[in-house]
Design a protein around this motif. Structure first.
Motif, PDB file in Angstrom:
ATOM      1  N   TYR A  48      37.281  34.008  52.041  1.00 45.21           N
ATOM      2  CA  TYR A  48      36.674  34.724  51.057  1.00 45.21           C
ATOM      3  C   TYR A  48      37.501  35.244  49.945  1.00 45.21           C
ATOM      4  O   TYR A  48      38.547  36.014  50.357  1.00 45.21           O
ATOM      5  CB  TYR A  48      35.366  35.895  51.579  1.00 45.21           C
ATOM      6  N   CYS A  53      34.407  35.501  43.440  1.00 43.67           N
ATOM      7  CA  CYS A  53      32.694  35.775  43.712  1.00 43.67           C
ATOM      8  C   CYS A  53      32.023  36.567  42.743  1.00 43.67           C
ATOM      9  O   CYS A  53      32.746  37.656  42.095  1.00 43.67           O
ATOM     10  CB  CYS A  53      32.740  36.870  44.976  1.00 43.67           C
ATOM     11  N   ILE A  54      30.842  36.104  42.519  1.00 40.02           N
ATOM     12  CA  ILE A  54      30.114  37.037  41.198  1.00 40.02           C
ATOM     13  C   ILE A  54      28.905  37.529  41.992  1.00 40.02           C
ATOM     14  O   ILE A  54      28.101  37.861  41.316  1.00 40.02           O
ATOM     15  CB  ILE A  54      29.395  35.755  40.264  1.00 40.02           C
ATOM     16  N   GLN A  55      29.124  37.842  43.171  1.00 39.53           N
ATOM     17  CA  GLN A  55      27.961  38.640  43.955  1.00 39.53           C
ATOM     18  C   GLN A  55      26.454  38.036  43.854  1.00 39.53           C
ATOM     19  O   GLN A  55      25.572  38.969  43.591  1.00 39.53           O
ATOM     20  CB  GLN A  55      27.818  40.138  43.592  1.00 39.53           C
ATOM     21  N   CYS A  56      26.365  36.783  43.781  1.00 37.54           N
ATOM     22  CA  CYS A  56      24.902  36.274  43.739  1.00 37.54           C
ATOM     23  C   CYS A  56      24.140  36.220  44.889  1.00 37.54           C
ATOM     24  O   CYS A  56      23.064  36.297  45.178  1.00 37.54           O
ATOM     25  CB  CYS A  56      25.031  34.884  43.258  1.00 37.54           C
ATOM     26  N   ARG A  57      24.875  36.443  46.153  1.00 38.09           N
ATOM     27  CA  ARG A  57      24.563  36.529  47.585  1.00 38.09           C
ATOM     28  C   ARG A  57      23.795  35.265  48.056  1.00 38.09           C
ATOM     29  O   ARG A  57      22.987  35.319  49.055  1.00 38.09           O
ATOM     30  CB  ARG A  57      23.798  37.844  47.497  1.00 38.09           C
ATOM     31  N   LEU A  58      23.939  34.160  47.589  1.00 41.12           N
ATOM     32  CA  LEU A  58      23.411  32.987  48.067  1.00 41.12           C
ATOM     33  C   LEU A  58      24.111  32.656  49.523  1.00 41.12           C
ATOM     34  O   LEU A  58      23.370  32.300  50.375  1.00 41.12           O
ATOM     35  CB  LEU A  58      23.646  31.748  47.030  1.00 41.12           C
ATOM     36  N   CYS A  59      25.334  32.941  49.799  1.00 37.76           N
ATOM     37  CA  CYS A  59      25.803  32.835  50.953  1.00 37.76           C
ATOM     38  C   CYS A  59      25.081  33.551  51.919  1.00 37.76           C
ATOM     39  O   CYS A  59      24.997  33.286  53.002  1.00 37.76           O
ATOM     40  CB  CYS A  59      27.291  33.103  50.668  1.00 37.76           C
ATOM     41  N   ALA A  99      35.414  30.627  45.692  1.00 36.92           N
ATOM     42  CA  ALA A  99      35.052  32.032  46.130  1.00 36.92           C
ATOM     43  C   ALA A  99      34.868  31.925  47.613  1.00 36.92           C
ATOM     44  O   ALA A  99      35.086  32.795  48.124  1.00 36.92           O
ATOM     45  CB  ALA A  99      33.486  32.370  45.550  1.00 36.92           C
ATOM     46  N   ILE A 100      34.684  30.755  48.091  1.00 31.45           N
ATOM     47  CA  ILE A 100      34.452  30.694  49.759  1.00 31.45           C
ATOM     48  C   ILE A 100      35.433  29.114  49.807  1.00 31.45           C
ATOM     49  O   ILE A 100      34.819  28.072  49.395  1.00 31.45           O
ATOM     50  CB  ILE A 100      33.446  30.508  50.441  1.00 31.45           C
TER      51      ILE A 100
HETATM   52  S1  SF4 Z   1      27.651  32.465  47.246  1.00 30.22           S
HETATM   53 FE1  SF4 Z   1      28.761  34.466  47.909  1.00 30.22          FE
HETATM   54  S2  SF4 Z   1      30.757  34.316  47.732  1.00 30.22           S
HETATM   55 FE2  SF4 Z   1      29.957  32.697  46.502  1.00 30.22          FE
HETATM   56  S3  SF4 Z   1      29.738  33.795  44.354  1.00 30.22           S
HETATM   57 FE3  SF4 Z   1      27.821  34.236  45.714  1.00 30.22          FE
HETATM   58  S4  SF4 Z   1      28.072  35.941  46.699  1.00 30.22           S
HETATM   59 FE4  SF4 Z   1      29.978  35.337  46.207  1.00 30.22          FE
END
Ligand code: SF4
Ligand code: SF4
Lengths: 107, 399
Positions: A48, A53-59, A99-100
Protein backbone atom coordinates in the motif's frame (compact mmCIF):
# COMPACT_ATOMS: atom_id res chain seq x y z
CA UNK A 1 -8.40 -33.18 28.17
CA UNK A 2 -7.37 -30.02 29.97
CA UNK A 3 -7.07 -27.64 27.06
CA UNK A 4 -10.77 -27.35 26.30
CA UNK A 5 -12.42 -26.50 29.58
CA UNK A 6 -15.09 -24.00 28.82
CA UNK A 7 -13.82 -20.44 28.69
CA UNK A 8 -10.17 -21.34 29.10
CA UNK A 9 -9.65 -23.05 25.77
CA UNK A 10 -6.36 -22.35 24.04
CA UNK A 11 -5.36 -23.07 20.47
CA UNK A 12 -3.71 -26.53 20.46
CA UNK A 13 0.07 -26.59 20.74
CA UNK A 14 2.11 -28.47 18.15
CA UNK A 15 3.10 -30.96 20.87
CA UNK A 16 -0.55 -31.83 21.64
CA UNK A 17 -1.81 -35.22 20.43
CA UNK A 18 -5.17 -36.44 19.18
CA UNK A 19 -6.03 -37.12 22.82
CA UNK A 20 -5.65 -33.45 23.79
CA UNK A 21 -7.75 -31.62 21.24
CA UNK A 22 -11.53 -31.20 21.44
CA UNK A 23 -13.52 -33.86 19.68
CA UNK A 24 -14.55 -33.33 16.05
CA UNK A 25 -12.61 -30.07 15.82
CA UNK A 26 -15.20 -28.28 17.94
CA UNK A 27 -13.86 -24.94 19.16
CA UNK A 28 -15.44 -24.35 22.55
CA UNK A 29 -15.77 -20.62 21.89
CA UNK A 30 -17.65 -18.52 19.37
CA UNK A 31 -16.44 -15.72 17.09
CA UNK A 32 -12.98 -17.13 16.49
CA UNK A 33 -12.64 -16.97 12.69
CA UNK A 34 -10.25 -13.99 12.91
CA UNK A 35 -7.83 -16.14 14.90
CA UNK A 36 -7.33 -18.41 11.92
CA UNK A 37 -4.30 -16.91 10.22
CA UNK A 38 -4.85 -17.30 6.48
CA UNK A 39 -2.08 -14.92 5.41
CA UNK A 40 0.24 -17.87 4.87
CA UNK A 41 -1.78 -18.92 1.82
CA UNK A 42 -0.56 -15.84 -0.09
CA UNK A 43 1.66 -15.92 -3.19
CA UNK A 44 1.39 -12.21 -3.91
CA UNK A 45 1.45 -9.47 -1.31
CA UNK A 46 -0.28 -6.10 -1.71
CA UNK A 47 1.97 -3.11 -0.97
CA UNK A 48 0.00 0.00 0.00
CA UNK A 49 1.30 3.42 -0.94
CA UNK A 50 -0.45 6.10 1.16
CA UNK A 51 1.09 8.94 -0.87
CA UNK A 52 -0.74 7.86 -4.02
CA UNK A 53 -4.00 6.68 -2.43
CA UNK A 54 -6.98 9.05 -2.86
CA UNK A 55 -9.10 7.35 -0.13
CA UNK A 56 -11.87 6.24 -2.48
CA UNK A 57 -12.18 3.02 -0.40
CA UNK A 58 -12.97 0.84 -3.42
CA UNK A 59 -10.37 -1.64 -2.15
CA UNK A 60 -12.19 -1.80 1.18
CA UNK A 61 -15.48 -2.49 -0.63
CA UNK A 62 -14.06 -5.21 -2.86
CA UNK A 63 -11.67 -7.10 -0.58
CA UNK A 64 -13.31 -10.54 -0.11
CA UNK A 65 -11.38 -11.17 3.12
CA UNK A 66 -12.07 -7.95 5.04
CA UNK A 67 -8.34 -7.35 4.99
CA UNK A 68 -8.23 -3.64 4.12
CA UNK A 69 -7.54 -1.91 7.43
CA UNK A 70 -9.13 1.46 8.14
CA UNK A 71 -8.68 3.93 10.97
CA UNK A 72 -11.40 5.47 13.17
CA UNK A 73 -12.29 7.91 10.42
CA UNK A 74 -12.71 5.08 7.92
CA UNK A 75 -9.52 5.95 6.06
CA UNK A 76 -7.55 3.16 4.45
CA UNK A 77 -4.27 2.62 6.29
CA UNK A 78 -2.99 -0.65 4.82
CA UNK A 79 -3.62 -4.41 4.62
CA UNK A 80 -4.11 -6.95 7.36
CA UNK A 81 -1.41 -9.35 6.23
CA UNK A 82 -2.43 -11.97 8.80
CA UNK A 83 -5.58 -12.58 6.77
CA UNK A 84 -5.01 -11.12 3.28
CA UNK A 85 -4.83 -14.06 0.85
CA UNK A 86 -3.18 -12.04 -1.89
CA UNK A 87 -5.97 -12.32 -4.46
CA UNK A 88 -5.07 -8.94 -5.97
CA UNK A 89 -8.67 -7.74 -6.28
CA UNK A 90 -7.85 -4.55 -4.36
CA UNK A 91 -5.03 -3.71 -6.75
CA UNK A 92 -7.20 -4.48 -9.79
CA UNK A 93 -10.07 -2.29 -8.54
CA UNK A 94 -7.90 0.59 -7.33
CA UNK A 95 -8.30 3.61 -9.69
CA UNK A 96 -4.86 5.06 -8.83
CA UNK A 97 -1.95 3.30 -10.40
CA UNK A 98 0.68 2.54 -7.81
CA UNK A 99 -1.56 2.94 -4.77
CA UNK A 100 -1.58 -0.84 -4.39
CA UNK A 101 1.14 -2.95 -5.95
CA UNK A 102 1.18 -6.74 -5.93
CA UNK A 103 4.63 -8.18 -5.34
CA UNK A 104 5.72 -11.77 -5.19
CA UNK A 105 6.08 -13.27 -1.69
CA UNK A 106 9.60 -14.57 -1.32
CA UNK A 107 10.14 -17.55 0.85
CA UNK B 1 -41.75 -63.06 35.34
CA UNK B 2 -39.77 -60.23 33.85
CA UNK B 3 -41.88 -57.05 33.58
CA UNK B 4 -40.78 -56.57 30.00
CA UNK B 5 -42.03 -60.01 28.95
CA UNK B 6 -45.42 -59.93 30.64
CA UNK B 7 -48.31 -60.83 28.31
CA UNK B 8 -49.72 -57.29 28.28
CA UNK B 9 -46.49 -56.08 26.69
CA UNK B 10 -46.77 -58.60 23.87
CA UNK B 11 -47.87 -57.05 20.60
CA UNK B 12 -48.32 -57.98 16.95
CA UNK B 13 -46.63 -55.35 14.78
CA UNK B 14 -44.83 -55.11 11.47
CA UNK B 15 -41.15 -54.15 11.60
CA UNK B 16 -41.98 -50.61 10.52
CA UNK B 17 -44.66 -50.32 13.19
CA UNK B 18 -42.31 -51.70 15.83
CA UNK B 19 -39.65 -49.12 14.93
CA UNK B 20 -42.21 -46.29 14.85
CA UNK B 21 -43.37 -47.33 18.33
CA UNK B 22 -39.78 -47.44 19.55
CA UNK B 23 -39.39 -43.87 18.23
CA UNK B 24 -42.57 -42.85 20.03
CA UNK B 25 -41.19 -44.23 23.28
CA UNK B 26 -37.84 -42.52 22.65
CA UNK B 27 -39.73 -39.24 22.08
CA UNK B 28 -36.87 -37.58 20.17
CA UNK B 29 -36.55 -33.80 20.21
CA UNK B 30 -36.35 -33.59 16.42
CA UNK B 31 -37.30 -35.92 13.57
CA UNK B 32 -36.61 -34.74 10.02
CA UNK B 33 -37.54 -37.14 7.26
CA UNK B 34 -38.47 -37.70 3.66
CA UNK B 35 -40.51 -40.68 2.45
CA UNK B 36 -39.06 -43.62 0.54
CA UNK B 37 -40.29 -47.18 0.13
CA UNK B 38 -40.06 -49.36 2.22
CA UNK B 39 -39.21 -46.96 5.06
CA UNK B 40 -42.09 -44.49 4.47
CA UNK B 41 -44.39 -46.13 6.99
CA UNK B 42 -42.02 -45.61 9.92
CA UNK B 43 -42.13 -41.87 9.58
CA UNK B 44 -45.75 -41.83 8.46
CA UNK B 45 -46.84 -43.68 11.60
CA UNK B 46 -44.55 -41.51 13.69
CA UNK B 47 -46.05 -38.35 12.18
CA UNK B 48 -49.41 -39.62 13.45
CA UNK B 49 -47.97 -39.73 16.96
CA UNK B 50 -46.79 -36.13 16.47
CA UNK B 51 -50.22 -35.02 15.21
CA UNK B 52 -51.96 -36.75 18.12
CA UNK B 53 -49.68 -35.06 20.64
CA UNK B 54 -48.26 -38.39 21.84
CA UNK B 55 -44.70 -37.07 21.52
CA UNK B 56 -43.02 -33.69 22.02
CA UNK B 57 -41.02 -34.02 18.81
CA UNK B 58 -40.41 -31.16 16.40
CA UNK B 59 -41.26 -32.91 13.13
CA UNK B 60 -39.59 -31.42 10.06
CA UNK B 61 -40.94 -32.33 6.63
CA UNK B 62 -37.97 -31.66 4.39
CA UNK B 63 -37.58 -31.68 0.62
CA UNK B 64 -35.04 -34.50 0.31
CA UNK B 65 -32.99 -36.99 2.29
CA UNK B 66 -29.96 -34.74 1.93
CA UNK B 67 -31.97 -32.12 3.82
CA UNK B 68 -33.29 -34.68 6.31
CA UNK B 69 -29.77 -35.63 7.35
CA UNK B 70 -28.67 -31.98 7.29
CA UNK B 71 -31.52 -31.02 9.62
CA UNK B 72 -30.65 -33.93 11.92
CA UNK B 73 -27.03 -32.74 11.97
CA UNK B 74 -28.06 -29.20 12.92
CA UNK B 75 -30.46 -30.43 15.59
CA UNK B 76 -27.93 -32.85 17.08
CA UNK B 77 -25.26 -30.14 17.17
CA UNK B 78 -27.77 -27.95 18.98
CA UNK B 79 -27.91 -30.66 21.65
CA UNK B 80 -31.15 -32.32 20.57
CA UNK B 81 -31.83 -36.03 20.33
CA UNK B 82 -32.39 -36.22 16.59
CA UNK B 83 -33.63 -39.08 14.43
CA UNK B 84 -34.56 -39.78 10.83
CA UNK B 85 -35.16 -42.94 8.78
CA UNK B 86 -34.56 -43.92 5.19
CA UNK B 87 -33.92 -46.65 2.60
CA UNK B 88 -31.85 -47.28 -0.52
CA UNK B 89 -31.60 -44.25 -2.82
CA UNK B 90 -32.65 -42.02 0.06
CA UNK B 91 -29.59 -43.16 1.98
CA UNK B 92 -27.50 -42.64 -1.14
CA UNK B 93 -28.74 -39.05 -1.36
CA UNK B 94 -27.68 -38.49 2.27
CA UNK B 95 -24.16 -39.62 1.39
CA UNK B 96 -22.30 -36.36 1.88
CA UNK B 97 -24.04 -35.58 5.16
CA UNK B 98 -23.58 -39.09 6.58
CA UNK B 99 -19.87 -38.38 6.82
CA UNK B 100 -20.51 -34.95 8.31
CA UNK B 101 -22.77 -36.44 11.00
CA UNK B 102 -20.17 -39.06 11.93
CA UNK B 103 -17.15 -36.74 11.82
CA UNK B 104 -18.92 -34.15 13.92
CA UNK B 105 -19.56 -36.97 16.42
CA UNK B 106 -23.31 -36.40 16.40
CA UNK B 107 -25.25 -39.29 17.96
CA UNK B 108 -28.10 -39.41 15.44
CA UNK B 109 -30.04 -42.69 15.32
CA UNK B 110 -31.44 -43.70 11.95
CA UNK B 111 -33.42 -46.83 11.14
CA UNK B 112 -32.58 -47.92 7.59
CA UNK B 113 -35.01 -50.30 5.93
CA UNK B 114 -32.68 -52.17 3.61
CA UNK B 115 -33.55 -52.00 -0.06
CA UNK B 116 -31.69 -52.54 -3.32
CA UNK B 117 -30.13 -49.52 -5.03
CA UNK B 118 -31.21 -48.57 -8.54
CA UNK B 119 -30.74 -49.37 -11.40
CA UNK B 120 -32.73 -51.20 -12.59
CA UNK B 121 -35.31 -49.82 -10.21
CA UNK B 122 -36.20 -52.24 -7.44
CA UNK B 123 -37.86 -51.65 -4.09
CA UNK B 124 -37.05 -54.99 -2.44
CA UNK B 125 -34.52 -56.10 0.10
CA UNK B 126 -30.82 -56.33 -0.22
CA UNK B 127 -28.04 -54.70 1.78
CA UNK B 128 -26.37 -52.66 -0.93
CA UNK B 129 -27.68 -49.39 0.55
CA UNK B 130 -26.15 -49.69 4.02
CA UNK B 131 -23.09 -51.52 2.69
CA UNK B 132 -22.46 -48.50 0.50
CA UNK B 133 -22.31 -46.44 3.69
CA UNK B 134 -20.18 -48.92 5.61
CA UNK B 135 -17.13 -46.66 5.69
CA UNK B 136 -18.99 -43.44 6.50
CA UNK B 137 -18.20 -43.69 10.21
CA UNK B 138 -21.65 -44.82 11.34
CA UNK B 139 -22.18 -47.72 13.69
CA UNK B 140 -24.32 -50.34 11.93
CA UNK B 141 -26.56 -52.81 13.75
CA UNK B 142 -28.46 -55.44 11.75
CA UNK B 143 -31.75 -57.00 12.87
CA UNK B 144 -33.18 -60.46 12.27
CA UNK B 145 -36.84 -59.59 12.92
CA UNK B 146 -39.17 -56.90 14.26
CA UNK B 147 -38.21 -57.66 17.87
CA UNK B 148 -34.57 -57.04 17.12
CA UNK B 149 -35.34 -53.91 15.09
CA UNK B 150 -37.24 -52.58 18.10
CA UNK B 151 -34.58 -53.61 20.61
CA UNK B 152 -31.74 -52.30 18.44
CA UNK B 153 -33.45 -48.92 18.05
CA UNK B 154 -33.65 -48.46 21.82
CA UNK B 155 -30.09 -49.65 22.44
CA UNK B 156 -28.83 -47.49 19.58
CA UNK B 157 -29.74 -44.33 21.50
CA UNK B 158 -27.56 -45.41 24.42
CA UNK B 159 -24.67 -46.55 22.22
CA UNK B 160 -24.70 -43.39 20.08
CA UNK B 161 -24.85 -40.99 23.02
CA UNK B 162 -22.33 -42.77 25.23
CA UNK B 163 -19.67 -40.15 26.07
CA UNK B 164 -16.88 -42.50 24.95
CA UNK B 165 -18.57 -43.10 21.60
CA UNK B 166 -20.63 -40.12 20.34
CA UNK B 167 -21.22 -41.56 16.90
CA UNK B 168 -24.37 -41.97 14.81
CA UNK B 169 -26.02 -45.39 14.52
CA UNK B 170 -27.90 -47.04 11.66
CA UNK B 171 -30.40 -49.67 12.73
CA UNK B 172 -30.74 -51.93 9.68
CA UNK B 173 -33.83 -54.00 9.02
CA UNK B 174 -34.65 -55.91 5.86
CA UNK B 175 -37.14 -54.21 3.56
CA UNK B 176 -40.54 -55.91 3.35
CA UNK B 177 -39.30 -59.15 4.92
CA UNK B 178 -39.10 -57.39 8.29
CA UNK B 179 -40.56 -53.96 7.58
CA UNK B 180 -43.92 -55.13 6.25
CA UNK B 181 -44.36 -58.58 7.79
CA UNK B 182 -46.47 -58.92 10.92
CA UNK B 183 -44.42 -60.21 13.81
CA UNK B 184 -44.98 -61.08 17.43
CA UNK B 185 -42.84 -59.12 19.86
CA UNK B 186 -42.50 -57.69 23.32
CA UNK B 187 -42.39 -53.96 23.86
CA UNK B 188 -41.07 -52.33 27.00
CA UNK B 189 -43.48 -50.23 29.04
CA UNK B 190 -43.02 -46.53 28.17
CA UNK B 191 -41.58 -45.53 31.53
CA UNK B 192 -39.00 -48.32 31.32
CA UNK B 193 -37.80 -46.96 27.98
CA UNK B 194 -37.67 -43.41 29.33
CA UNK B 195 -35.55 -44.62 32.22
CA UNK B 196 -33.32 -46.81 30.07
CA UNK B 197 -32.46 -44.12 27.52
CA UNK B 198 -32.21 -41.23 30.01
CA UNK B 199 -31.52 -37.72 28.78
CA UNK B 200 -28.93 -36.75 26.23
CA UNK B 201 -26.11 -34.78 27.86
CA UNK B 202 -24.14 -33.16 25.04
CA UNK B 203 -20.74 -31.71 25.84
CA UNK B 204 -21.45 -28.66 23.67
CA UNK B 205 -24.65 -27.20 22.32
CA UNK B 206 -25.15 -24.61 19.61
CA UNK B 207 -28.11 -23.31 21.59
CA UNK B 208 -26.08 -22.75 24.76
CA UNK B 209 -25.53 -19.04 24.13
CA UNK B 210 -23.69 -18.57 27.42
CA UNK B 211 -21.06 -21.06 26.27
CA UNK B 212 -20.83 -20.61 22.53
CA UNK B 213 -19.04 -23.29 20.51
CA UNK B 214 -17.98 -23.51 16.88
CA UNK B 215 -18.90 -26.73 15.05
CA UNK B 216 -17.35 -27.85 11.80
CA UNK B 217 -14.50 -25.35 11.47
CA UNK B 218 -11.83 -25.50 8.79
CA UNK B 219 -9.34 -28.19 9.74
CA UNK B 220 -6.49 -28.63 7.29
CA UNK B 221 -3.14 -30.40 7.36
CA UNK B 222 -2.59 -29.29 10.94
CA UNK B 223 -5.29 -31.18 12.92
CA UNK B 224 -7.65 -33.03 10.56
CA UNK B 225 -5.66 -36.26 10.93
CA UNK B 226 -5.86 -36.06 14.73
CA UNK B 227 -9.64 -35.67 14.53
CA UNK B 228 -9.87 -38.75 12.29
CA UNK B 229 -7.78 -40.66 14.81
CA UNK B 230 -10.22 -39.60 17.54
CA UNK B 231 -13.07 -40.85 15.39
CA UNK B 232 -11.47 -44.29 15.14
CA UNK B 233 -11.17 -44.26 18.92
CA UNK B 234 -14.91 -43.65 19.18
CA UNK B 235 -15.46 -46.80 17.10
CA UNK B 236 -12.97 -48.75 19.22
CA UNK B 237 -14.78 -47.62 22.36
CA UNK B 238 -18.05 -48.75 20.76
CA UNK B 239 -16.62 -52.28 20.89
CA UNK B 240 -16.63 -51.91 24.70
CA UNK B 241 -19.90 -50.00 24.97
CA UNK B 242 -22.11 -52.17 22.73
CA UNK B 243 -21.81 -55.24 25.03
CA UNK B 244 -22.23 -53.09 28.17
CA UNK B 245 -25.50 -51.63 26.91
CA UNK B 246 -26.58 -55.13 25.82
CA UNK B 247 -26.07 -56.42 29.37
CA UNK B 248 -28.17 -53.58 30.80
CA UNK B 249 -30.85 -54.26 28.22
CA UNK B 250 -30.83 -57.96 28.97
CA UNK B 251 -31.39 -57.24 32.66
CA UNK B 252 -34.60 -55.42 31.67
CA UNK B 253 -35.85 -57.78 29.00
CA UNK B 254 -34.14 -61.13 29.31
CA UNK B 255 -33.15 -60.81 25.66
CA UNK B 256 -29.49 -61.32 24.94
CA UNK B 257 -27.54 -59.16 22.50
CA UNK B 258 -23.89 -58.98 21.53
CA UNK B 259 -21.78 -58.52 18.45
CA UNK B 260 -23.28 -61.66 17.01
CA UNK B 261 -25.47 -64.59 17.92
CA UNK B 262 -23.81 -67.99 17.73
CA UNK B 263 -26.54 -70.53 16.96
CA UNK B 264 -25.64 -74.20 17.54
CA UNK B 265 -22.15 -73.08 16.70
CA UNK B 266 -20.00 -74.32 19.57
CA UNK B 267 -19.29 -77.75 18.04
CA UNK B 268 -20.09 -76.98 14.41
CA UNK B 269 -17.55 -77.87 11.74
CA UNK B 270 -19.27 -75.90 9.00
CA UNK B 271 -20.54 -72.45 9.86
CA UNK B 272 -22.56 -69.89 7.98
CA UNK B 273 -22.20 -66.15 8.71
CA UNK B 274 -25.18 -64.04 7.80
CA UNK B 275 -26.77 -60.63 8.41
CA UNK B 276 -30.43 -59.83 8.87
CA UNK B 277 -33.61 -61.79 8.28
CA UNK B 278 -31.95 -64.69 6.42
CA UNK B 279 -30.70 -65.83 9.84
CA UNK B 280 -34.25 -66.93 10.66
CA UNK B 281 -34.40 -69.26 7.66
CA UNK B 282 -30.85 -70.43 8.32
CA UNK B 283 -31.69 -71.44 11.90
CA UNK B 284 -34.45 -73.72 10.62
CA UNK B 285 -32.04 -75.29 8.15
CA UNK B 286 -29.43 -75.75 10.88
CA UNK B 287 -32.03 -77.48 13.07
CA UNK B 288 -33.10 -79.79 10.25
CA UNK B 289 -29.53 -80.69 9.34
CA UNK B 290 -28.54 -81.17 12.98
CA UNK B 291 -31.41 -83.68 13.28
CA UNK B 292 -29.77 -85.55 10.43
CA UNK B 293 -26.45 -85.46 12.28
CA UNK B 294 -24.63 -82.77 10.26
CA UNK B 295 -22.30 -80.59 12.38
CA UNK B 296 -23.54 -77.21 11.09
CA UNK B 297 -24.11 -73.92 12.86
CA UNK B 298 -24.73 -70.24 12.33
CA UNK B 299 -23.19 -66.91 13.24
CA UNK B 300 -25.70 -64.09 12.88
CA UNK B 301 -23.72 -60.87 12.86
CA UNK B 302 -25.50 -57.98 14.56
CA UNK B 303 -22.67 -55.42 14.65
CA UNK B 304 -21.16 -54.82 11.24
CA UNK B 305 -19.59 -51.46 12.17
CA UNK B 306 -17.48 -51.50 14.23
CA UNK B 307 -16.39 -54.86 12.87
CA UNK B 308 -15.82 -57.22 15.83
CA UNK B 309 -12.74 -58.80 14.31
CA UNK B 310 -11.22 -60.45 17.38
CA UNK B 311 -14.52 -61.82 18.64
CA UNK B 312 -15.25 -63.33 15.23
CA UNK B 313 -11.80 -64.88 15.04
CA UNK B 314 -12.38 -66.53 18.44
CA UNK B 315 -15.70 -67.90 17.25
CA UNK B 316 -14.29 -69.20 13.96
CA UNK B 317 -10.82 -70.47 14.91
CA UNK B 318 -10.50 -74.23 14.59
CA UNK B 319 -13.61 -74.70 12.40
CA UNK B 320 -13.14 -76.48 9.13
CA UNK B 321 -15.17 -74.28 6.82
CA UNK B 322 -17.17 -71.08 6.85
CA UNK B 323 -19.68 -69.80 4.29
CA UNK B 324 -19.97 -66.02 4.30
CA UNK B 325 -23.32 -64.75 3.04
CA UNK B 326 -23.46 -61.34 1.38
CA UNK B 327 -26.74 -59.73 0.38
CA UNK B 328 -24.86 -57.17 -1.72
CA UNK B 329 -21.83 -57.13 -3.97
CA UNK B 330 -18.82 -54.85 -4.11
CA UNK B 331 -18.35 -55.27 -7.87
CA UNK B 332 -14.67 -55.72 -7.14
CA UNK B 333 -14.88 -59.33 -8.42
CA UNK B 334 -13.31 -60.19 -5.05
CA UNK B 335 -16.54 -60.95 -3.16
CA UNK B 336 -19.01 -59.11 -0.95
CA UNK B 337 -18.30 -56.70 1.92
CA UNK B 338 -18.90 -59.21 4.73
CA UNK B 339 -16.59 -61.68 2.99
CA UNK B 340 -13.86 -59.02 2.86
CA UNK B 341 -14.19 -58.43 6.59
CA UNK B 342 -14.30 -62.08 7.60
CA UNK B 343 -11.47 -63.31 5.38
CA UNK B 344 -9.34 -60.35 6.43
CA UNK B 345 -10.01 -61.07 10.11
CA UNK B 346 -8.92 -64.69 9.66
CA UNK B 347 -5.61 -63.98 7.95
CA UNK B 348 -3.57 -63.94 11.17
CA UNK B 349 -5.52 -66.79 12.75
CA UNK B 350 -3.38 -69.91 13.03
CA UNK B 351 -6.29 -72.32 12.88
CA UNK B 352 -8.27 -70.39 10.29
CA UNK B 353 -11.12 -72.21 8.57
CA UNK B 354 -11.51 -72.25 4.81
CA UNK B 355 -13.91 -69.56 3.66
CA UNK B 356 -16.11 -69.10 0.65
CA UNK B 357 -18.52 -66.38 -0.29
CA UNK B 358 -22.16 -66.51 -1.40
CA UNK B 359 -23.77 -63.45 -2.93
CA UNK B 360 -27.52 -63.96 -2.61
CA UNK B 361 -30.91 -62.32 -2.47
CA UNK B 362 -30.12 -59.24 -4.56
CA UNK B 363 -33.16 -57.08 -5.31
CA UNK B 364 -35.29 -59.18 -2.96
CA UNK B 365 -34.65 -62.55 -4.65
CA UNK B 366 -36.06 -65.08 -2.20
CA UNK B 367 -33.61 -67.26 -0.35
CA UNK B 368 -35.25 -70.56 0.53
CA UNK B 369 -34.33 -73.34 2.93
CA UNK B 370 -33.11 -75.57 0.08
CA UNK B 371 -30.77 -72.75 -1.09
CA UNK B 372 -29.20 -72.54 2.35
CA UNK B 373 -29.03 -76.33 2.65
CA UNK B 374 -27.01 -76.35 -0.56
CA UNK B 375 -24.64 -73.78 1.00
CA UNK B 376 -24.20 -75.97 4.11
CA UNK B 377 -23.69 -79.10 1.94
CA UNK B 378 -21.03 -77.29 -0.11
CA UNK B 379 -19.39 -75.94 3.04
CA UNK B 380 -19.26 -79.36 4.71
CA UNK B 381 -17.71 -80.74 1.52
CA UNK B 382 -15.20 -77.86 1.42
CA UNK B 383 -14.21 -78.70 5.00
CA UNK B 384 -13.75 -82.41 4.20
CA UNK B 385 -11.80 -81.80 1.00
CA UNK B 386 -9.61 -79.15 2.63
CA UNK B 387 -9.74 -76.85 -0.35
CA UNK B 388 -11.84 -73.99 -1.68
CA UNK B 389 -13.04 -75.03 -5.10
CA UNK B 390 -15.21 -71.97 -5.71
CA UNK B 391 -14.43 -68.87 -3.64
CA UNK B 392 -17.44 -66.81 -4.82
CA UNK B 393 -20.85 -68.22 -5.74
CA UNK B 394 -23.91 -66.30 -6.94
CA UNK B 395 -26.62 -68.20 -5.09
CA UNK B 396 -30.06 -68.36 -6.68
CA UNK B 397 -29.22 -66.53 -9.88
CA UNK B 398 -30.24 -68.09 -13.21
CA UNK B 399 -27.00 -69.54 -14.52
S1 SF4 C 1 -8.78 1.70 -4.01
FE1 SF4 C 1 -7.95 1.81 -1.97
S2 SF4 C 1 -5.78 2.11 -2.24
FE2 SF4 C 1 -6.72 2.57 -4.19
S3 SF4 C 1 -7.06 4.72 -4.07
FE3 SF4 C 1 -8.94 3.82 -3.38
S4 SF4 C 1 -8.70 3.72 -1.19
FE4 SF4 C 1 -6.69 4.11 -2.01
S1 SF4 D 1 -5.00 -8.93 -2.05
FE1 SF4 D 1 -7.12 -9.64 -1.91
S2 SF4 D 1 -7.27 -10.33 0.17
FE2 SF4 D 1 -5.46 -9.08 0.12
S3 SF4 D 1 -6.15 -7.08 0.70
FE3 SF4 D 1 -6.24 -7.15 -1.53
S4 SF4 D 1 -8.31 -7.77 -1.99
FE4 SF4 D 1 -7.97 -8.21 0.17
Amino acid sequence: MTSNEKGSWQTPKPTDTWKDVPRAGVIPRGGNASEYITGGWRTFRPIYNADICIQCRLCWVFCPDSSIMVNEDGEVIGMDLDHCKGCGICAAECPKEGAIEMVSEEY
Amino acid sequence: MNLATQPENRVALTGNEAVAHAMKQINPDVVAAYPITPQTEIVQIFSGFVADGDVDTVFERVESEHSAMSAAVGAAAAGARAMTATSANGLALMWEILYIAASNRLPIVMPVVNRALSAPINIHCDHSDTMGARDSGWIQLFSENAQEAYDNTLQAIRIAEHPDVELPVMVCLDGFIISHAMDNLFMLPDEMVTKFIGLRKPEYSLLDVDNPATYGPLDLQDWYFEHKRQQVEGMKKALDVIPQIAVEYEELTGREYGFFEAYRASDAEALMIVLGSTAGTAKDVVDAMRDEGHPVGLIKLRTFRPFPMQQLVSALAGRRAVAVMDRSDTFSTAGGPLFHGVRHALYDCERAPLTSNYIYGLGGRDVKPHDLRKVFDDTLRMGESGRVSQPITYLGVRE
